[in-house]
Design a protein around this motif. Structure first.
Motif, mmCIF file in Angstrom:
data_model
loop_
_atom_site.group_PDB
_atom_site.id
_atom_site.type_symbol
_atom_site.label_atom_id
_atom_site.label_comp_id
_atom_site.label_asym_id
_atom_site.label_seq_id
_atom_site.Cartn_x
_atom_site.Cartn_y
_atom_site.Cartn_z
ATOM 1 N N LEU A 133 -4.464 6.349 -0.689
ATOM 2 C CA LEU A 133 -3.642 5.148 -0.726
ATOM 3 C C LEU A 133 -3.761 4.480 -2.086
ATOM 4 C CD1 LEU A 133 -4.766 3.706 2.744
ATOM 5 C CD2 LEU A 133 -2.942 5.353 2.283
ATOM 6 N N SER B 134 2.876 -6.096 3.416
ATOM 7 C CA SER B 134 2.307 -7.114 4.296
ATOM 8 C C SER B 134 2.209 -8.445 3.564
ATOM 9 C CB SER B 134 0.922 -6.684 4.777
ATOM 10 O OG SER B 134 0.321 -7.708 5.557
ATOM 11 N N ILE C 52 0.862 -1.171 0.000
ATOM 12 C CA ILE C 52 0.000 0.000 0.000
ATOM 13 C C ILE C 52 0.903 1.226 0.000
ATOM 14 C CG2 ILE C 52 -1.799 1.284 1.201
ATOM 15 C CD1 ILE C 52 -2.746 -1.345 2.407
ATOM 16 N N ASN D 120 -6.282 10.674 3.694
ATOM 17 C CA ASN D 120 -5.169 9.887 3.172
ATOM 18 C C ASN D 120 -5.564 9.214 1.860
ATOM 19 O OD1 ASN D 120 -3.228 9.804 5.726
ATOM 20 N ND2 ASN D 120 -5.311 9.433 6.453
ATOM 21 N N ASN E 217 -3.652 -1.272 14.794
ATOM 22 C CA ASN E 217 -3.834 -1.587 13.381
ATOM 23 C C ASN E 217 -2.514 -2.006 12.741
ATOM 24 O OD1 ASN E 217 -6.757 -0.751 12.631
ATOM 25 N ND2 ASN E 217 -6.021 0.971 13.851
ATOM 26 N N ASP E 218 -2.638 -2.768 11.650
ATOM 27 C CA ASP E 218 -1.445 -3.136 10.882
ATOM 28 C C ASP E 218 -0.854 -1.916 10.181
ATOM 29 O OD1 ASP E 218 -1.757 -6.057 11.349
ATOM 30 O OD2 ASP E 218 -3.587 -5.755 10.187
ATOM 31 N N LEU E 219 -1.721 -1.068 9.649
ATOM 32 C CA LEU E 219 -1.304 0.172 9.010
ATOM 33 C C LEU E 219 -1.990 1.321 9.734
ATOM 34 C CD1 LEU E 219 0.101 1.812 6.812
ATOM 35 C CD2 LEU E 219 -1.829 1.319 5.293
ATOM 36 N N VAL F 154 -5.342 -7.062 6.402
ATOM 37 C CA VAL F 154 -4.651 -5.840 6.801
ATOM 38 C C VAL F 154 -5.686 -4.884 7.378
ATOM 39 C CG1 VAL F 154 -3.348 -3.833 6.002
ATOM 40 C CG2 VAL F 154 -2.823 -6.092 5.081
ATOM 41 N N ARG F 155 -5.464 -4.467 8.621
ATOM 42 C CA ARG F 155 -6.367 -3.533 9.305
ATOM 43 C C ARG F 155 -5.772 -2.124 9.221
ATOM 44 N NH1 ARG F 155 -6.114 -6.234 14.970
ATOM 45 N NH2 ARG F 155 -3.937 -6.188 14.267
ATOM 46 N N ILE F 156 -6.633 -1.162 8.906
ATOM 47 C CA ILE F 156 -6.193 0.213 8.718
ATOM 48 C C ILE F 156 -7.036 1.123 9.601
ATOM 49 C CG2 ILE F 156 -5.850 2.088 7.057
ATOM 50 C CD1 ILE F 156 -5.701 -0.007 4.858
ATOM 51 N N VAL G 8 -2.872 5.117 10.121
ATOM 52 C CA VAL G 8 -2.986 6.388 9.400
ATOM 53 C C VAL G 8 -3.748 7.357 10.285
ATOM 54 C CG1 VAL G 8 -2.847 5.342 7.114
ATOM 55 C CG2 VAL G 8 -5.074 5.627 8.201
ATOM 56 N N ARG H 103 -10.556 2.224 14.188
ATOM 57 C CA ARG H 103 -10.536 0.984 13.396
ATOM 58 C C ARG H 103 -11.438 1.244 12.188
ATOM 59 N NH1 ARG H 103 -10.100 -0.202 18.624
ATOM 60 N NH2 ARG H 103 -12.344 0.119 18.968
#
Length: 253
Positions: A88, A15, A3, A86, A28-30, A20-22, A32, A40
């Motif tokens: 992405l 990843s 990403i 953001n 979170n994995d990413l 993938v959690r944003i 922002v 979440r």
């Protein structure tokens, strides 16, 4: 998956997980931040359907290629996601070279019948369908795209749809490309212009030739009335003979 952050110097996120959690929370994995980002916010899941975007409960909607998504959506590599402020860009794991995408001799294959087109989803041609009738040229010539200096040529050939985009600065599924084989669903980006490849009429000819022809099972013919009558007569005769034999045995005793 990868990403990338558009219009940002932040390093591309990588990843190997299938989920993938944003969001803005540290769990979170990413992670922002910014206005409009929930703790979440979304999850991107890779399963048998491909890549699926899920907006998590309580989070505001996100935009995929400038279209709002409130619950879930199927994603393709090259899609742009807006999570709050953001922007992405979804990218594949690998970055094959142009020579790995299609053999050099494939571009010289004879054209074959089949439907292929570019569906414009962003830019001045948005909403239009551009058919690839053997060859389609777009950029500074052919289908003119404002702001694009070079040209991009698509050709329907023996190996499918072949891209030749030297000097046009084209991106395929978010990655820069000069030449390669395209498939249905691939996304082409030239400046502010974005297209999706539609190719439902093109199939692998080799696979089609190897497929065994379908042979329907033999149809059982219905038994004629004459055959059923003959069968009944034989049964009756056998029963009568059995009775006669039984009477003879009884008489002898």
């Amino acid at each position: 998956m990868r990403i990338a952050f558009v219009h940002s110097s932040r390093e591309t996120f990588r990843s190997t997980d299938d989920r993938v959690r944003i969001g803005s929370a540290a769990e979170n994995d990413l992670v922002v931040a910014g206005n409009g980002v929930a703790a979440r916010h979304v999850a991107i899941i890779e399963d048998r359907r491909g890549l699926v975007l899920e907006v998590l409960p309580g989070a505001p909607h996100v935009y995929v290629n400038a279209r709002p998504v409130r619950e879930r959506a199927l994603l393709r590599f090259g899609d742009h996601l807006n999570v709050g402020a953001n922007k992405l860009l979804l990218l594949p794991d690998d970055h094959p070279g142009d020579d790995e995408l299609v053999p050099r001799e494939a571009a010289n294959d004879a054209a074959r019948p089949g439907f292929a087109a570019l569906r414009a989803v962003a830019g001045t041609l948005s909403g239009r369908l551009l058919p690839v009738e053997t060859t389609l040229t777009l950029g500074s010539r052919g289908a003119v795209l404002p702001g694009v200096a070079g040209i991009c040529v698509l050709q329907v050939s023996g190996c499918g749809v072949v891209l030749d985009a030297a000097g046009s600065g084209v991106f395929v599924n978010g990655l820069p490309r000069k030449r390669g084989k395209l498939q249905g669903g691939d996304q082409l980006t030239l400046g502010e212009h974005r297209f999706v490849v539609e190719a439902p009429g093109l199939q692998d000819g080799t696979a089609a030739e190897q497929e065994a022809p379908f042979e329907p099972p033999p149809v059982r013919q219905p038994e004629s009335r004459a055959s059923r009558a003959e069968y009944g007569w034989l049964l009756g005769t056998a029963a009568l003979l059995a009775v006669i034999i039984a009477l003879l045995l009884w008489w002898r005793h």
